[in-house]
Design a protein around this motif. Structure first.
Motif, short mmCIF file in Angstrom:
data_model
loop_
_atom_site.label_atom_id
_atom_site.label_comp_id
_atom_site.label_asym_id
_atom_site.label_seq_id
_atom_site.Cartn_x
_atom_site.Cartn_y
_atom_site.Cartn_z
N ASP A 111 -12.01 -4.47 -49.77
CA ASP A 111 -12.37 -3.72 -48.35
C ASP A 111 -11.38 -2.98 -47.84
OD1 ASP A 111 -14.97 -4.75 -48.93
OD2 ASP A 111 -15.01 -6.33 -47.21
N HIS A 152 -14.63 -3.20 -55.60
CA HIS A 152 -13.60 -2.64 -54.69
C HIS A 152 -13.03 -3.52 -53.86
CE1 HIS A 152 -17.34 -3.62 -52.40
NE2 HIS A 152 -16.53 -3.78 -51.07
N HIS A 190 -14.25 -7.33 -55.22
CA HIS A 190 -15.33 -7.99 -55.28
C HIS A 190 -16.51 -6.73 -55.84
CE1 HIS A 190 -14.68 -6.79 -51.01
NE2 HIS A 190 -15.87 -6.72 -50.89
FE LIG Z 1 -16.84 -5.26 -49.74
#
Ligand SMILES: [Fe+2]
Ligand SMILES: O=C(O)CCC(=O)C(=O)O
Length: 350
Positions: free
Chosen positions: A205, A203, A265
């Motif tokens: 953030d 994903h 990540h």
């Molecule tokens: Fe994250």
């Protein structure tokens, strides 16, 4: 991520390929050295991830947060259930059991969360929590204030790099106004030797910027520009004593017209002998105030949406956060970020 003492208590990070993530020091970053600050800005435009070495005062506060986290995850299951999250109703605070979310393959996640909203800890709203948290409210709020002041320093460097008036970005993530900013405690149990895989899906953030602490490896970033299905493009970040990991989120990508980068990540099992240990991490996920737009900011350095032949992201941070959190729970990241400039919602979630 925390003191040398916590690192010494666990197997060391082995000699494996790691991501090229630079390390900066908070004291130097605060010294007014503009060439150093520019390197930080450049890193936020290219890798979107860096290590930040902090002073003893903050390191002690982080160690204390790991103690609180241990106590919370050691609670009896009956107690945890009382504070359960409810993603379908948009409640992302409290406890999330292992397996509630999906990973990229559709398999259940392998991580347990306990999250609190910054608004609750700082007294803007109020929600019940177990004693293991209530009795440490002052340590938690002190950590949030301290971490936020570090984030504010980084944001002022980004203001300069983006040609914005100093304080602009900090005003969009104010601790004095409501936001979906979270402090998320995470526990990853060791995985069976013959069945090791991704624990937390890939994903970017969804917020503005993240302050992350862990001792064991397991966090991997996608080499910028690579295909996420190419396993060789994923590289571990090596945690270091006294350092936090800072990474840019989607809101900063949007506000900056894609100049800043929120890199993809995920979390997988820790490398080498570390894989047999329980991994804990603490993520302070700083998100835009609910009433702030995701539209681009204006400066001579930020291209307008029209310049880019692009459509404005005409959504409030509050709504964006709920939609993307629901998508992530279902195992889909509703935005792709490959270099920042092409971040687009690709999945509409009701
Ligand atoms: Fe994250
Ligand atoms: O546990 C970690 O190291 C990363 C967690 C993470 O990426 C997140 O909470 O967004």
């Amino acid at each position: 991520m925390v003191s040398q003492k916590l690192f010494d208590a666990l197997p060391s990070f082995p000699d494996v390929l790691t991501a090229d993530v630079p390390k900066f020091s908070l004291s130097r970053l605060s010294s007014g050295d503009s060439a150093y600050a520019h390197k930080v800005f450049e890193t936020c435009c290219t890798t979107g991830f860096f290590l930040l070495e902090m002073g003893d005062d903050m390191v002690k506060e982080i160690d204390a947060m790991f103690d609180i986290s241990n106590n919370v995850f050691d609670l009896e299951i009956e107690e945890k259930i009382r504070y359960a999250q409810n993603a379908s109703k948009g409640k992302f605070t409290g406890w999330k059991d292992v397996g509630i979310m999906k990973t990229d393959s559709g398999a259940p996640d392998r991580c347990e969360f306990y999250a609190f909203a910054q608004d609750e800890i700082l007294g803007i709203t109020s929600l019940p929590h177990p004693d293991a948290i209530q009795s440490h409210r002052s340590a938690i709020s002190s950590f949030l204030r301290h971490a936020h002041s570090i984030i504010t320093r980084i944001l002022s460097i980004l203001d300069t790099g983006l040609g914005l008036q100093c304080g602009t970005l900090a005003s969009l993530v104010s601790q004095e106004r409501t936001s979906a900013t979270l402090l998320r405690l995470i526990r990853y149990a060791p995985q069976p030797l013959l069945d090791r895989r991704t624990s937390l899906l890939r994903h970017t953030d969804l917020g503005a910027i993240t302050f992350l602490c862990s001792v064991l490896g397991g966090l991997q970033i996608l080499t910028p520009g690579s295909d996420p299905t190419d396993e060789t493009a994923w590289r571990y970040i090596r945690p270091e004593p006294n350092c936090a990991i800072i990474n840019i989120g989607d809101a900063l990508v949007e506000w900056s017209g894609g100049i800043l980068r929120s890199n993809m990540h995920r979390v997988t099992y820790a490398p080498g002998a570390q894989a047999d240990c329980t991994r804990y991490s603490i993520a302070y996920l700083v998100r835009g105030n609910n009433d702030v737009s995701m539209k681009r900011l204006h400066s001579e350095k930020i291209p307008s949406a029209a310049d880019d032949g692009d459509v404005e992201m005409d959504v409030l941070c509050g709504d964006w956060q709920i939609n993307k959190s629901k998508a992530l729970t279902a195992g889909a990241d509703c935005a792709r970020s490959r270099g920042g400039r092409d971040l687009r919602p690709v999945l509409k979630v009701s």
